[in-house]
Design a protein around this motif. Sequence first.
Motif, PDB file in Angstrom:
ATOM      1  N   ALA A  12       0.875  -0.926   0.329  1.00 37.28           N
ATOM      2  CA  ALA A  12      -0.656   0.003   0.859  1.00 37.28           C
ATOM      3  C   ALA A  12       0.988   1.246  -0.208  1.00 37.28           C
ATOM      4  O   ALA A  12       0.919   2.421  -0.816  1.00 37.28           O
ATOM      5  CB  ALA A  12      -0.910   0.152   1.119  1.00 37.28           C
ATOM      6  N   PRO A  13       2.175   1.269   0.487  1.00 35.93           N
ATOM      7  CA  PRO A  13       2.312   2.431   0.860  1.00 35.93           C
ATOM      8  C   PRO A  13       3.879   2.944  -0.720  1.00 35.93           C
ATOM      9  O   PRO A  13       3.104   4.319  -1.540  1.00 35.93           O
ATOM     10  CB  PRO A  13       3.698   2.234   1.813  1.00 35.93           C
ATOM     11  N   VAL A  14       3.358   2.273  -1.485  1.00 41.19           N
ATOM     12  CA  VAL A  14       4.823   1.471  -2.606  1.00 41.19           C
ATOM     13  C   VAL A  14       3.514   2.490  -3.809  1.00 41.19           C
ATOM     14  O   VAL A  14       4.085   3.295  -4.133  1.00 41.19           O
ATOM     15  CB  VAL A  14       4.890   0.866  -3.076  1.00 41.19           C
ATOM     16  N   LEU A  15       2.303   1.685  -3.451  1.00 39.30           N
ATOM     17  CA  LEU A  15       1.167   2.341  -4.697  1.00 39.30           C
ATOM     18  C   LEU A  15       0.312   3.951  -4.415  1.00 39.30           C
ATOM     19  O   LEU A  15       0.369   4.053  -4.968  1.00 39.30           O
ATOM     20  CB  LEU A  15      -0.126   1.214  -4.398  1.00 39.30           C
ATOM     21  N   LEU A  16       0.952   3.988  -3.314  1.00 43.47           N
ATOM     22  CA  LEU A  16       0.330   5.664  -2.106  1.00 43.47           C
ATOM     23  C   LEU A  16       1.301   7.111  -2.476  1.00 43.47           C
ATOM     24  O   LEU A  16       0.383   7.661  -3.272  1.00 43.47           O
ATOM     25  CB  LEU A  16      -0.278   5.577  -1.288  1.00 43.47           C
ATOM     26  N   GLN A  17       2.219   6.295  -2.746  1.00 42.97           N
ATOM     27  CA  GLN A  17       3.419   7.097  -3.146  1.00 42.97           C
ATOM     28  C   GLN A  17       3.765   7.600  -4.288  1.00 42.97           C
ATOM     29  O   GLN A  17       3.987   7.003  -5.318  1.00 42.97           O
ATOM     30  CB  GLN A  17       4.290   6.977  -2.688  1.00 42.97           C
ATOM     31  N   GLN A  18       3.597   8.920  -4.703  1.00 39.91           N
ATOM     32  CA  GLN A  18       3.445   8.991  -6.429  1.00 39.91           C
ATOM     33  C   GLN A  18       3.936  10.144  -6.729  1.00 39.91           C
ATOM     34  O   GLN A  18       3.436  11.563  -6.516  1.00 39.91           O
ATOM     35  CB  GLN A  18       2.286   8.725  -7.520  1.00 39.91           C
ATOM     36  N   GLU A  19       6.452  10.366  -6.667  1.00 39.91           N
ATOM     37  CA  GLU A  19       6.612  11.685  -6.567  1.00 39.91           C
ATOM     38  C   GLU A  19       6.825  12.304  -7.820  1.00 39.91           C
ATOM     39  O   GLU A  19       6.844  11.547  -8.203  1.00 39.91           O
ATOM     40  CB  GLU A  19       6.927  12.059  -5.387  1.00 39.91           C
ATOM     41  N   ASP A  20       7.295  12.931  -7.520  1.00 42.93           N
ATOM     42  CA  ASP A  20       7.711  14.148  -9.263  1.00 42.93           C
ATOM     43  C   ASP A  20       8.923  14.955  -8.390  1.00 42.93           C
ATOM     44  O   ASP A  20       9.445  14.753  -7.501  1.00 42.93           O
ATOM     45  CB  ASP A  20       6.663  15.386 -10.078  1.00 42.93           C
ATOM     46  N   GLY A  21       9.669  14.630  -9.749  1.00 37.85           N
ATOM     47  CA  GLY A  21      10.948  15.525  -9.256  1.00 37.85           C
ATOM     48  C   GLY A  21      10.767  16.875  -8.769  1.00 37.85           C
ATOM     49  O   GLY A  21      10.035  17.745  -9.801  1.00 37.85           O
ATOM     50  N   LEU A  22      12.016  17.137  -8.061  1.00 38.88           N
ATOM     51  CA  LEU A  22      11.753  18.496  -8.067  1.00 38.88           C
ATOM     52  C   LEU A  22      12.458  20.072  -8.730  1.00 38.88           C
ATOM     53  O   LEU A  22      13.370  19.248  -9.981  1.00 38.88           O
ATOM     54  CB  LEU A  22      12.584  18.851  -6.484  1.00 38.88           C
ATOM     55  N   GLU A  23      11.903  20.849  -9.479  1.00 41.83           N
ATOM     56  CA  GLU A  23      11.970  21.884 -10.182  1.00 41.83           C
ATOM     57  C   GLU A  23      11.644  22.938  -9.863  1.00 41.83           C
ATOM     58  O   GLU A  23      10.480  23.429  -8.803  1.00 41.83           O
ATOM     59  CB  GLU A  23      11.385  21.540 -11.350  1.00 41.83           C
TER      60      GLU A  23
END
Length: 210
Positions: free
Chosen positions: A29-40
């Motif tokens: 679940a934690p992997v599926l819930l986490q979806q981040e973008d590269g910082l800019e």
Amino acid sequence: MKIVRPLLTLTGALTVAGMLASAVLFFFAPVLLQQEDGLEKADAIVVLGGHYYRPVYAADLYNKGYAPLILASKPVVTPEIEAVRELDIYFPYQWELFRDVLLKKGVPADKIDFFGKANISTLDEAEKLKAKLPPQIKSIILVTSPMHTRRAGIIFREILPPDVKVIVVGTPYEITPDKWWTNFRAAPFVLLEVAKTIYYELGGAMKNSE
């Protein structure tokens, strides 16, 4: 019998598939819930209500020059907090603590603004931000908890104008243990986030009329 046997086979297969899917969802679940973008770099940093690591990390990003402005959510005030304040006992509102954290970490007061006044959900926050967002802001860094990033990104990209770029990041201070179901802080957060994600995907929504 010719009809019953295939139906029983199909029912059994679906049951096994459901159990396997539930097991995958539970453990990962934690992997599926986490979806981040590269910082800019962006035009503004947006801080969602909730955990206090969020304004801490937002200040970090501001101090590193990622954006010149911080917009923070002003969550709904619960009745028990109002009851305590009515007794002349100072109990700060969450948005006041967020402001104090940002100021303490060196963010100038004129670079801090708030949106909404009684936000009760991520969807509510997205709609209140849309109503307040200046037209010159074309990109935001959305700061939230790591396991909230997937749902927050979906909601804000659906609600904000298509020409506003949404960069979703989770705070590095919230670490989810491998055996999250044994952790008194992580377990309820993960389970609630799974429920909220499913609820939203099914068309559910919580909003404040204010």
